[in-house]
Design an enzyme around this catalytic site. Sequence first.
Site, PDB file in Angstrom:
ATOM      1  N   GLU A 133      -5.309   4.812  13.689  1.00  0.00           N
ATOM      2  CA  GLU A 133      -5.737   4.254  14.941  1.00  0.00           C
ATOM      3  C   GLU A 133      -6.908   4.218  15.811  1.00  0.00           C
ATOM      4  O   GLU A 133      -7.837   4.138  16.449  1.00  0.00           O
ATOM      5  CB  GLU A 133      -5.490   2.727  14.569  1.00  0.00           C
ATOM      6  CG  GLU A 133      -4.538   2.852  15.889  1.00  0.00           C
ATOM      7  CD  GLU A 133      -2.915   3.316  15.713  1.00  0.00           C
ATOM      8  OE1 GLU A 133      -2.284   3.684  14.611  1.00  0.00           O
ATOM      9  OE2 GLU A 133      -1.955   3.074  16.768  1.00  0.00           O
ATOM     10  N   ARG A 136       1.057  -1.152   0.133  1.00  0.00           N
ATOM     11  CA  ARG A 136      -0.161  -0.057   0.174  1.00  0.00           C
ATOM     12  C   ARG A 136       0.787   1.159  -0.262  1.00  0.00           C
ATOM     13  O   ARG A 136       2.041   1.475   0.130  1.00  0.00           O
ATOM     14  CB  ARG A 136      -1.343   0.238   1.463  1.00  0.00           C
ATOM     15  CG  ARG A 136      -2.042  -0.916   1.460  1.00  0.00           C
ATOM     16  CD  ARG A 136      -2.564  -1.368   2.036  1.00  0.00           C
ATOM     17  NE  ARG A 136      -2.090  -1.961   3.337  1.00  0.00           N
ATOM     18  CZ  ARG A 136      -2.628  -1.921   5.450  1.00  0.00           C
ATOM     19  NH1 ARG A 136      -3.542  -1.742   4.882  1.00  0.00           N
ATOM     20  NH2 ARG A 136      -1.854  -2.691   5.288  1.00  0.00           N
ATOM     21  N   TYR A 156      -0.432   4.786  10.834  1.00  0.00           N
ATOM     22  CA  TYR A 156      -0.702   3.918  11.741  1.00  0.00           C
ATOM     23  C   TYR A 156       0.633   3.635  12.544  1.00  0.00           C
ATOM     24  O   TYR A 156       1.663   3.282  11.292  1.00  0.00           O
ATOM     25  CB  TYR A 156      -0.770   2.222  11.107  1.00  0.00           C
ATOM     26  CG  TYR A 156      -2.664   1.848  10.252  1.00  0.00           C
ATOM     27  CD1 TYR A 156      -3.714   2.245  10.660  1.00  0.00           C
ATOM     28  CD2 TYR A 156      -3.095   1.464   8.846  1.00  0.00           C
ATOM     29  CE1 TYR A 156      -5.078   2.570  10.402  1.00  0.00           C
ATOM     30  CE2 TYR A 156      -3.916   2.024   8.067  1.00  0.00           C
ATOM     31  CZ  TYR A 156      -5.436   1.881   9.230  1.00  0.00           C
ATOM     32  OH  TYR A 156      -6.182   1.770   8.432  1.00  0.00           O
ATOM     33  N   HIS A 159      -0.209   1.999  16.316  1.00  0.00           N
ATOM     34  CA  HIS A 159       0.211   0.864  17.195  1.00  0.00           C
ATOM     35  C   HIS A 159       0.484   0.783  17.736  1.00  0.00           C
ATOM     36  O   HIS A 159       1.148  -0.890  18.278  1.00  0.00           O
ATOM     37  CB  HIS A 159      -0.231  -0.583  16.082  1.00  0.00           C
ATOM     38  CG  HIS A 159      -1.558  -1.203  15.089  1.00  0.00           C
ATOM     39  ND1 HIS A 159      -2.853  -0.710  15.553  1.00  0.00           N
ATOM     40  CD2 HIS A 159      -1.704  -0.820  14.183  1.00  0.00           C
ATOM     41  CE1 HIS A 159      -3.454  -0.650  14.706  1.00  0.00           C
ATOM     42  NE2 HIS A 159      -3.229  -0.389  13.761  1.00  0.00           N
ATOM     43  N   LYS A 177       2.305   2.295   7.416  1.00  0.00           N
ATOM     44  CA  LYS A 177       2.614   1.336   8.245  1.00  0.00           C
ATOM     45  C   LYS A 177       3.048   1.741   9.131  1.00  0.00           C
ATOM     46  O   LYS A 177       3.638   3.134   8.907  1.00  0.00           O
ATOM     47  CB  LYS A 177       3.426   0.262   8.242  1.00  0.00           C
ATOM     48  CG  LYS A 177       2.503  -0.700   7.343  1.00  0.00           C
ATOM     49  CD  LYS A 177       1.621  -1.352   7.983  1.00  0.00           C
ATOM     50  CE  LYS A 177       1.286  -2.308   8.735  1.00  0.00           C
ATOM     51  NZ  LYS A 177      -0.032  -3.043   9.274  1.00  0.00           N
ATOM     52  N   ASP A 200      -5.181  -9.878  15.671  1.00  0.00           N
ATOM     53  CA  ASP A 200      -4.648  -9.257  15.793  1.00  0.00           C
ATOM     54  C   ASP A 200      -4.945  -8.682  16.892  1.00  0.00           C
ATOM     55  O   ASP A 200      -3.257  -7.924  17.205  1.00  0.00           O
ATOM     56  CB  ASP A 200      -4.511  -7.886  14.603  1.00  0.00           C
ATOM     57  CG  ASP A 200      -5.986  -7.070  14.405  1.00  0.00           C
ATOM     58  OD1 ASP A 200      -7.078  -7.123  15.172  1.00  0.00           O
ATOM     59  OD2 ASP A 200      -6.808  -5.976  14.321  1.00  0.00           O
TER      60      ASP A 200
HETATM   61  N1  LIG Z   1      -7.173  -9.665  10.899  1.00  0.00           N
HETATM   62  C1  LIG Z   1      -6.160  -8.327   9.992  1.00  0.00           C
HETATM   63  O1  LIG Z   1      -6.068  -8.270   8.755  1.00  0.00           O
HETATM   64  C2  LIG Z   1      -7.909  -7.612  10.575  1.00  0.00           C
HETATM   65  C3  LIG Z   1      -8.033  -6.365   9.709  1.00  0.00           C
HETATM   66  C4  LIG Z   1      -9.490  -5.128   9.920  1.00  0.00           C
HETATM   67  C5  LIG Z   1      -9.582  -5.588  11.356  1.00  0.00           C
HETATM   68  N2  LIG Z   1      -9.705  -6.554  12.247  1.00  0.00           N
HETATM   69  C6  LIG Z   1      -9.919  -6.671  13.574  1.00  0.00           C
HETATM   70  O2  LIG Z   1     -11.197  -7.497  13.709  1.00  0.00           O
HETATM   71  C7  LIG Z   1     -11.563  -6.424  14.874  1.00  0.00           C
HETATM   72  C8  LIG Z   1     -12.917  -6.532  14.503  1.00  0.00           C
HETATM   73  O3  LIG Z   1     -12.727  -5.319  13.850  1.00  0.00           O
HETATM   74  P1  LIG Z   1     -14.397  -4.868  13.686  1.00  0.00           P
HETATM   75  O4  LIG Z   1     -13.808  -3.514  13.342  1.00  0.00           O
HETATM   76  O5  LIG Z   1     -15.360  -5.330  12.688  1.00  0.00           O
HETATM   77  O6  LIG Z   1     -13.852  -4.436  15.242  1.00  0.00           O
HETATM   78  P2  LIG Z   1     -16.242  -3.300  16.104  1.00  0.00           P
HETATM   79  O7  LIG Z   1     -15.997  -3.004  17.133  1.00  0.00           O
HETATM   80  O8  LIG Z   1     -16.735  -3.185  14.722  1.00  0.00           O
HETATM   81  O9  LIG Z   1     -17.205  -5.169  16.289  1.00  0.00           O
HETATM   82  C9  LIG Z   1     -16.936  -6.037  17.042  1.00  0.00           C
HETATM   83  C10 LIG Z   1     -18.081  -6.821  17.734  1.00  0.00           C
HETATM   84  O10 LIG Z   1     -18.104  -7.684  18.472  1.00  0.00           O
HETATM   85  C11 LIG Z   1     -18.361  -8.139  19.065  1.00  0.00           C
HETATM   86  N3  LIG Z   1     -18.174  -8.211  20.552  1.00  0.00           N
HETATM   87  C12 LIG Z   1     -17.754  -7.930  21.184  1.00  0.00           C
HETATM   88  N4  LIG Z   1     -17.447  -8.894  22.268  1.00  0.00           N
HETATM   89  C13 LIG Z   1     -18.068  -9.994  21.791  1.00  0.00           C
HETATM   90  C14 LIG Z   1     -18.010 -11.360  22.194  1.00  0.00           C
HETATM   91  N5  LIG Z   1     -17.861 -11.056  23.843  1.00  0.00           N
HETATM   92  N6  LIG Z   1     -19.063 -11.997  21.731  1.00  0.00           N
HETATM   93  C15 LIG Z   1     -19.428 -11.871  20.312  1.00  0.00           C
HETATM   94  N7  LIG Z   1     -19.622 -11.024  19.850  1.00  0.00           N
HETATM   95  C16 LIG Z   1     -18.795 -10.147  20.774  1.00  0.00           C
HETATM   96  C17 LIG Z   1     -19.578  -6.058  19.423  1.00  0.00           C
HETATM   97  O11 LIG Z   1     -20.702  -6.368  19.936  1.00  0.00           O
HETATM   98  C18 LIG Z   1     -19.614  -5.718  18.311  1.00  0.00           C
HETATM   99  O12 LIG Z   1     -20.666  -5.822  17.390  1.00  0.00           O
HETATM  100  C19 LIG Z   1     -10.642  -6.057  15.517  1.00  0.00           C
HETATM  101  O13 LIG Z   1     -10.135  -6.687  16.583  1.00  0.00           O
HETATM  102  C20 LIG Z   1      -9.298  -5.634  14.421  1.00  0.00           C
HETATM  103  O14 LIG Z   1      -8.684  -4.862  14.891  1.00  0.00           O
HETATM  104  C21 LIG Z   1      -8.097  -7.410  11.386  1.00  0.00           C
END
Ligand SMILES: NC(=O)c1ccc[n+]([C@@H]2O[C@H](COP(=O)([O-])OP(=O)(O)OC[C@H]3O[C@@H](n4cnc5c(N)ncnc54)[C@H](O)[C@@H]3O)[C@@H](O)[C@H]2O)c1
Length: 367
Positions: free
Chosen positions: A118, A15, A94, A96, A75, A270
């Site tokens: 972030e 990116r 970003y 972190h 990054k 993450d």
């Molecule tokens: N792996 C990757 O490349 C990547 C990329 C982007 C985001 N992410 C990660 O994905 C994750 C989700 O991000 P998001 O933006 O969708 O978050 P978000 O805050 O929009 O949604 C999270 C949801 O999880 C729910 N939740 C919390 N605890 C829970 C539980 N015990 N059981 C069921 N649901 C529960 C919340 O109510 C909320 O609706 C984060 O950790 C984010 O950092 C990872």
Amino acid sequence: MKIGVPKEIKNHEYRVGLTPASVAELVAAGHEVLVETKAGMGIDFDDTAYTKVGAKIAPEAAAVFADSDMIVKVKEPQPGEIAMLEPRHLLFTYLHLAADKPQAEGLMKSGATCIAYETVTSNSGALPLLKPMSEVAGRMSVQVASHYLEKEQGGRGELLGGVPGVAPCKVAILGGGVSGINAAQMAVGQRADVTIYDISNERLAELDMHFGSQIKTAYASKAAIAEAVARSQVVIGAVLVPGAAAPKLVTREMLGTMMRGSVLVDIAIDQGGCFETSHATTHDDPVYEVDGVIHYCVANMPGAVARTSAFALNNATLPFVLRLANLGAEAAMKADRHLANGLNVYKGKIAFKAVADDLDLPYEAWA
Ligand SMILES: NC(=O)c1ccc[n+]([C@@H]2O[C@H](COP(=O)([O-])OP(=O)(O)OC[C@H]3O[C@@H](n4cnc5c(N)ncnc54)[C@H](O)[C@@H]3O)[C@@H](O)[C@H]2O)c1
């Protein structure tokens, strides 16, 4: 303002901080943009794409840092980049920092003003510069799951949406936030049998309104998750508890009840991941198996679709970049408390309380 865009140097990062379209907006607003040669090559923006919209090309990162006031990246800065930062610099990227003390200390030493994507907020309390990457990861999760369900990939040999006369796969999405709803949209599009689990009843009601009869929703109790795991071919982990490690919703024991060749995609890796058996993987080697269940746990999923991700990120960051360039960091932060929430390091001090607490470093409010 003089704005610099170095080429990203983190492994497999394609990116770029500013796309040519973003550069055009900044140039039209009277700013100078200096882009390191080949900064956008990985996603098919050659140097000409940048010079056409008024950017200058620098032969190396050192020239970008030396001749710019604001550095826009993707990054977190790598050690060689931190060494080039000076007190006059504004860094927007970003960071972190909460998980990276050496970086935090390096940025403090640099004296630069460092605003992290972030932690910038929006009126609804959301994180608008994280959102596009969650959208990408959510949509990608279903594409990845479909791929690994294929026999050749070690999967069950099932088509996510089935065909007439053959039932579709069951997809359980744990967490119905930004990534969860995007995963659901893709899974519904592929005609899978989708259920979203969340602990927020308000969110479940919104999802129910949004999808109507296309999906089911369920409260994410331990029993409901155990049942979902046992009967689903795909489980997508998309939970987030802001500022905390992801809860382990799927235990080692539950995994034993899953069908062989089924697929787990842990988007929340993450934050440590929401399956007990998850550990972070990379795009070079994205999956592994436990109990015959395929685990996909790539911590930077958007990197695989770097071009889409760069556009999505720029759509979100550009208004802030323009404000910072037009007003300068301090005036822009005074005018916009959401942008000010992005400030992590200022004049050699950590200016974000949670980061200072996590890293046991002194905190100093910037204003
Ligand atoms: N792996 C990757 O490349 C990547 C990329 C982007 C985001 N992410 C990660 O994905 C994750 C989700 O991000 P998001 O933006 O969708 O978050 P978000 O805050 O929009 O949604 C999270 C949801 O999880 C729910 N939740 C919390 N605890 C829970 C539980 N015990 N059981 C069921 N649901 C529960 C919340 O109510 C909320 O609706 C984060 O950790 C984010 O950092 C990872």
